[in-house]
Design a protein around this motif. Structure first.
Motif, mmCIF file in Angstrom:
data_model
loop_
_atom_site.group_PDB
_atom_site.id
_atom_site.type_symbol
_atom_site.label_atom_id
_atom_site.label_comp_id
_atom_site.label_asym_id
_atom_site.label_seq_id
_atom_site.Cartn_x
_atom_site.Cartn_y
_atom_site.Cartn_z
ATOM 1 N N ASN A 13 63.440 52.927 22.393
ATOM 2 C CA ASN A 13 62.229 52.946 21.576
ATOM 3 C C ASN A 13 61.329 51.772 21.936
ATOM 4 O O ASN A 13 61.808 50.704 22.297
ATOM 5 C CB ASN A 13 62.569 52.811 20.092
ATOM 6 C CG ASN A 13 63.453 53.931 19.616
ATOM 7 O OD1 ASN A 13 63.317 55.060 20.064
ATOM 8 N ND2 ASN A 13 64.359 53.611 18.715
ATOM 9 N N LYS A 15 58.362 49.495 20.110
ATOM 10 C CA LYS A 15 57.765 49.237 18.800
ATOM 11 C C LYS A 15 56.671 48.201 18.930
ATOM 12 O O LYS A 15 56.771 47.302 19.766
ATOM 13 C CB LYS A 15 58.831 48.723 17.828
ATOM 14 C CG LYS A 15 59.889 49.751 17.555
ATOM 15 C CD LYS A 15 60.961 49.245 16.651
ATOM 16 C CE LYS A 15 62.036 50.298 16.532
ATOM 17 N NZ LYS A 15 63.124 49.908 15.702
ATOM 18 N N SER A 32 55.938 46.644 11.420
ATOM 19 C CA SER A 32 56.565 47.208 12.602
ATOM 20 C C SER A 32 56.325 48.702 12.644
ATOM 21 O O SER A 32 56.346 49.384 11.617
ATOM 22 C CB SER A 32 58.063 46.886 12.552
ATOM 23 O OG SER A 32 58.828 47.994 12.880
ATOM 24 N N LYS A 33 56.081 49.179 13.826
ATOM 25 C CA LYS A 33 55.798 50.603 13.966
ATOM 26 C C LYS A 33 56.358 51.077 15.295
ATOM 27 O O LYS A 33 56.179 50.416 16.322
ATOM 28 C CB LYS A 33 54.291 50.815 13.928
ATOM 29 C CG LYS A 33 53.902 52.262 13.750
ATOM 30 C CD LYS A 33 52.429 52.353 13.463
ATOM 31 C CE LYS A 33 51.738 52.984 14.629
ATOM 32 N NZ LYS A 33 50.313 53.014 14.480
ATOM 33 N N THR A 34 57.055 52.199 15.278
ATOM 34 C CA THR A 34 57.574 52.757 16.518
ATOM 35 C C THR A 34 56.468 53.553 17.180
ATOM 36 O O THR A 34 55.949 54.500 16.599
ATOM 37 C CB THR A 34 58.771 53.668 16.225
ATOM 38 O OG1 THR A 34 59.728 52.933 15.475
ATOM 39 C CG2 THR A 34 59.407 54.159 17.498
ATOM 40 N N ASP A 37 59.302 56.983 20.757
ATOM 41 C CA ASP A 37 60.654 57.260 20.304
ATOM 42 C C ASP A 37 61.469 57.783 21.474
ATOM 43 O O ASP A 37 61.229 58.895 21.941
ATOM 44 C CB ASP A 37 60.612 58.282 19.159
ATOM 45 C CG ASP A 37 61.994 58.526 18.588
ATOM 46 O OD1 ASP A 37 62.909 57.766 18.932
ATOM 47 O OD2 ASP A 37 62.145 59.482 17.815
ATOM 48 N N ASP A 79 43.665 54.669 19.606
ATOM 49 C CA ASP A 79 44.321 54.694 18.303
ATOM 50 C C ASP A 79 45.817 54.411 18.398
ATOM 51 O O ASP A 79 46.561 54.678 17.466
ATOM 52 C CB ASP A 79 44.064 56.037 17.604
ATOM 53 C CG ASP A 79 44.289 57.196 18.541
ATOM 54 O OD1 ASP A 79 44.601 56.920 19.709
ATOM 55 O OD2 ASP A 79 44.153 58.360 18.127
ATOM 56 N N GLY A 80 46.243 53.854 19.520
ATOM 57 C CA GLY A 80 47.611 53.384 19.616
ATOM 58 C C GLY A 80 48.637 54.450 19.931
ATOM 59 O O GLY A 80 49.822 54.232 19.752
ATOM 60 N N ILE A 81 48.213 55.603 20.395
ATOM 61 C CA ILE A 81 49.174 56.650 20.746
ATOM 62 C C ILE A 81 49.469 56.538 22.238
ATOM 63 O O ILE A 81 48.550 56.525 23.052
ATOM 64 C CB ILE A 81 48.608 58.045 20.416
ATOM 65 C CG1 ILE A 81 48.299 58.112 18.926
ATOM 66 C CG2 ILE A 81 49.591 59.126 20.810
ATOM 67 C CD1 ILE A 81 47.513 59.312 18.534
ATOM 68 N N ASN B 102 51.728 59.836 14.665
ATOM 69 C CA ASN B 102 52.409 58.548 14.651
ATOM 70 C C ASN B 102 53.557 58.511 13.670
ATOM 71 O O ASN B 102 54.024 57.430 13.320
ATOM 72 C CB ASN B 102 51.420 57.448 14.272
ATOM 73 C CG ASN B 102 50.674 56.970 15.481
ATOM 74 O OD1 ASN B 102 51.069 57.270 16.596
ATOM 75 N ND2 ASN B 102 49.593 56.275 15.250
ATOM 76 N N GLN B 104 56.841 58.084 11.889
ATOM 77 C CA GLN B 104 57.925 57.220 12.324
ATOM 78 C C GLN B 104 59.227 58.000 12.361
ATOM 79 O O GLN B 104 59.478 58.846 11.499
ATOM 80 C CB GLN B 104 58.042 56.052 11.352
ATOM 81 C CG GLN B 104 56.823 55.181 11.333
ATOM 82 C CD GLN B 104 56.643 54.449 12.647
ATOM 83 O OE1 GLN B 104 57.375 53.544 12.960
ATOM 84 N NE2 GLN B 104 55.685 54.877 13.433
#
Lengths: 407, 385
Positions: A13, A15, A32-34, A37, A79-81, B102, B104
């Motif tokens: 993963n 993060k 914190s954000k994954t 995955d 957007d962080g993807i 997004n 989780q």
């Protein structure tokens, strides 16, 4: 938001850890954000290294090396993807080996494995196909580090002395044959000892008082301010500083820096003369570069630190007890003989749910948050997005700030 | 008798009188309490619901139930508050960045547990009728007390085998773990002794670790337990109590791998490892159904208490301090005859049955997954397991 860290873990993963100035409603300064995955494969694709680069098109690219010998390059959209751009395999990595280094500079991604398979990969102009260049380094490497200007790299390992290579010549030279290496035992010229592409190699420390040879086992190497200034930690608990301009022997050799086991990693701090040393137990120390003294240690760590990343006045660390910890750092005293008044401490921690292996600091900050960076306004305008320039400016402001305070 | 709302017997200066008053007061107080209790018992005998209500409301505060929050407690899923809440504090962006793509991963902890070193045991690929092979040995210099304790230990684990520790160099724990792993053992227990008393157990899960060091105290052999039962060779049932954090689960799972996955219920033996305030209490009992309502318990023994001191990744480290310097060499494609140099590098080794097992080299350094330090216990209510 103050800054962002990226962390990879054993399950594959990735993060993001966003650090805020104040606690968020969840009661923590860390969010914190994954973002990726990879846990479907279990530990097979565990992340062994992360290097952040500028993206192929725009934004950030995250290059990760995995336990199965694959290297992948993700790009982060606005957007962080994450999108997977490329993935390639290091076929020379054998079972039981691992990636010891990954670095990104411009469009080039360098990876190095513990059995010496060095690879430079870059994408074509159209960003479709990949180009590779390979080089061979000795076996049993424990750590590999690329200089900031990409022109040289260093490595060290078990019975592998710290060594500086010229990047261009390393990839230009042909793969060395076994015979060439086996000749090293015979009497030869001094200069002939260096391998093609190698520009400098450290010499072992003198024999001990029983005139026994000291074994060589470097576990971690890093560049200090310049590319000729190298710091290495050994499994026997020594931290050695080398200057490539002054012979092969270390200019300083500090013994017994680590408390439990040997030195696990050394990392340059953000302040001048500050380095961080982690041992195989659960200690993380800030060490003064001028005299090798421990400035302070961090409390409340319960697992061995596997990676640290230093940001302005902050330090992020991940350890085997599955926590990411946020530390404050304090500058070393002006005079090396003075005592350290302020000590850094662990300000926050977040549970990562699986064992994190690596953490890196994201130099770039999104535009919307730039005004909240702790930099002076006149320098804030000069940001042009180039990673190196950002580094340089930050360094200067930090120094200036400190001088003002002391006056 | 002097009395008043704030009268204290200690103010009386005459000793005889003071003692007399004090004794009378104490007796009156205890009688009062007894009467209250009896009245309550009478009331609750008629109304069992009242008893239930009192019991549910009147929970005593203990260190255990007031323990400090630990984010690694597995039941505490703070998923919503830790990551997905839109933030509106100053300094935090008002995030439009948590759209559905997004989302989780929710089962990250489950994936972590499913991929740990004990997963092979729980995936039920092993034959449940074959007990896991456990090698029990001692430290280098052991005395009779330790050997007796080891003998008792080997009656607990159905697949246990006690072998005396060989003396001398080359029989380091890491080496033994390497050989035992190649011979199909799943666990190695090393009983250490200090001042001629067993003081620690090291449990190594084979072939890849982890290694746990437990402090060992309060050992009672079966003989010392009055009215103890005799153990049989049936596979026992296992009760693991109170392991709540991720570290606790790792310890609990490690103990589970010492026993066969399928108990033999006709033996009616239960092995209990009860965790209370990070102390692990080991007990072994036999149960008997005296009537459909009533169960009797008879202790078999031994009793002992463990406390985790550290947990390391991999099998114990072995240092090769005096070995000759290796030459600088390159990795070529042809297989080399030299021994593998990198820690935990694996080789194949042929089993007697022809099945190939991995020979896992011990690492050069122990990497601590967790280590107990006094500074970690910031309050008396901090627990780790």
């Amino acid at each position: 938001m103050v800054c962002t860290f990226y962390a990879g873990d054993e399950l594959g993963n990735i993060k993001t850890l966003r650090i805020y100035e104040k606690a968020t409603p969840s009661g923590s300064r860390i969010q914190s954000k994954t973002i990726y995955d990879g846990s479907a494969d279990g530990k097979r694709k565990g992340i062994q290294g992360i290097a952040l680069g500028s993206g192929a098109v725009q934004g950030r690219s995250i290059n990760t090396s995995h336990a199965d010998g694959s290297v992948s390059s993700l790009s982060l959209s606005e957007d962080g993807i994450p999108n997977r751009d490329h993935e390639w395999q290091e076929p020379r990595m054998k079972p039981g080996q691992r990636f010891v280094g990954i670095a990104a500079h411009g469009r080039n991604v360098y990876t190095c494995t513990s059995n010496g398979a060095l690879r430079k990969t870059w994408a074509d102009d159209d960003n479709l196909s990949l180009q590779h260049a390979i080089a061979a380094l000795p076996m049993r490497i424990c750590d590999w580090h690329l200089a900031a200007d990409e022109k040289s790299f260093i490595y060290g390992g078990e019975e592998v002395e710290v060594s500086v290579w010229d990047t261009e010549r390393a990839f230009a030279s042909e793969l060395p044959s076994v015979e060439l290496v086996s000749q090293t035992s015979k009497k030869r010229k001094r200069s002939g000892n260096l391998l093609p592409g190698e520009t400098w190699r450290a010499k072992n420390v003198p024999n001990d008082f029983l005139s026994l040879r000291q074994p060589v086992h470097n576990t971690s190497v890093t560049h200090l301010d310049t590319s000729s200034d190298i710091l290495a930690g050994t499994i026997f608990g020594n931290v050695r500083r080398y200057d490539t301009r002054s012979g092969g022997r270390p200019v300083s050799n500090w013994k017994g820096v680590s408390k439990v086991g040997g030195v696990k990693l050394v990392e340059k701090g953000y302040h001048d003369n500050e380095v961080f040393v982690a041992d195989q137990g659960c200690n993380l120390f800030a060490v003064d570069m001028r005299n090798g003294r421990v400035l302070y240690g961090y409390k409340g760590m319960s697992g061995a630190v596997s990676s640290v990343a230093s940001a302005p006045s902050l330090l992020g660390s991940v350890s085997l007890d599955r926590f990411f910890r946020l530390h404050t750092t304090k500058p070393p005293p002006e005079d090396a003989k003075q005592r350290q008044e302020e000590k850094g401490e662990v300000v926050d921690k977040v549970y990562m749910r699986s064992i994190p292996t690596v953490v890196v600091w994201d130099v770039d900050v999104p535009d919307t948050d730039k005004q909240k960076m702790p930099v002076e306004d006149d320098l804030g305008e000069e940001y042009d997005g180039d990673a190196d320039d950002v580094w340089d400016h930050m360094e200067q402001t930090a120094q200036r700030n400190r001088k003002k305070k002391t006056k | 008798m002097v009395s008043g709302p704030r009268f204290e017997p200690s103010l009386i200066k005459n000793k005889v009188k003071r003692e007399d008053v004090y004794r009378k007061r104490k007796k009156a107080k205890s009688q009062d309490k007894l009467q209250r209790r009896l009245a309550q018992a009478k009331l609750e005998a008629n109304d069992p619901a009242a008893k239930q209500k009192r019991k549910s409301e009147n929970v005593p505060h203990t260190l255990d139930n007031m323990r400090e929050f630990d984010p690694s407690i597995l039941t505490a899923e703070l998923e919503a508050s830790s990551s997905a809440v839109p933030l509106d504090v100053e300094g935090a962006p008002k995030t439009p960045e948590d759209p559905d793509p997004n989302a989780q991963p929710v089962n990250e902890t489950a994936a972590d547990i499913a991929s740990d070193d004990f997963a092979a045991y729980f995936e039920s690929v092993l034959d449940p009728t074959v007990p896991p092979k456990v090698l029990i040995t001692t430290g280098f210099k052991a005395t009779k007390v330790t050997y007796d304790f080891c003998d008792e230990l080997s009656t607990i684990f159905p697949g246990a085998e006690f072998i005396r520790r060989k003396k001398g160099k080359g029989f380091e724990m890491g080496k033994i773990a390497m050989w035992a792993g190649a011979r199909g053992y799943t666990n190695l227990c090393v009983v250490n002794e200090d001042q001629k008393k067993p003081n620690a157990i090291i449990v190594v899960h084979l072939p890849n670790g982890p290694t746990a060091y437990f402090k060992l105290t309060s050992i009672d052999n079966s003989k010392r337990i009055p009215g103890h039962a005799k153990a049989t060779t049936h596979y026992p049932e296992l009760v693991l109590n109170g392991f709540v954090t991720r570290l606790g689960h790792a310890v609990g799972r490690m103990f589970q791998t010492l026993f066969p996955p399928m108990p033999e219920f006709q033996g009616r033996q239960v092995v209990t490892l009860h965790n209370q305030r990070d102390f692990l209490f080991f007990r072994r009992h036999r149960y008997a159904f005296r009537s459909p309502e009533k169960v009797a318990l008879q202790e078999i023994g031994p009793r002992f208490t463990l406390k985790l001191r550290w947990l390391t990744k991999g099998i114990p480290a072995v240092q090769h301090m005096g070995e000759p310097a290796k030459k600088l060499r390159f990795d070529t494609d042809e297989p080399n005859d030299q021994a593998p140099q990198v820690a935990e590098q694996v080789e194949k080794c042929e089993d007697a049955k022809g099945a190939s097992r991995q020979l896992v080299q011990p690492p050069r350094q122990n990497e601590y997954l967790w280590i107990w330090k006094p500074e970690l216990e910031t309050t008396r209510r901090t627990f780790f397991l």
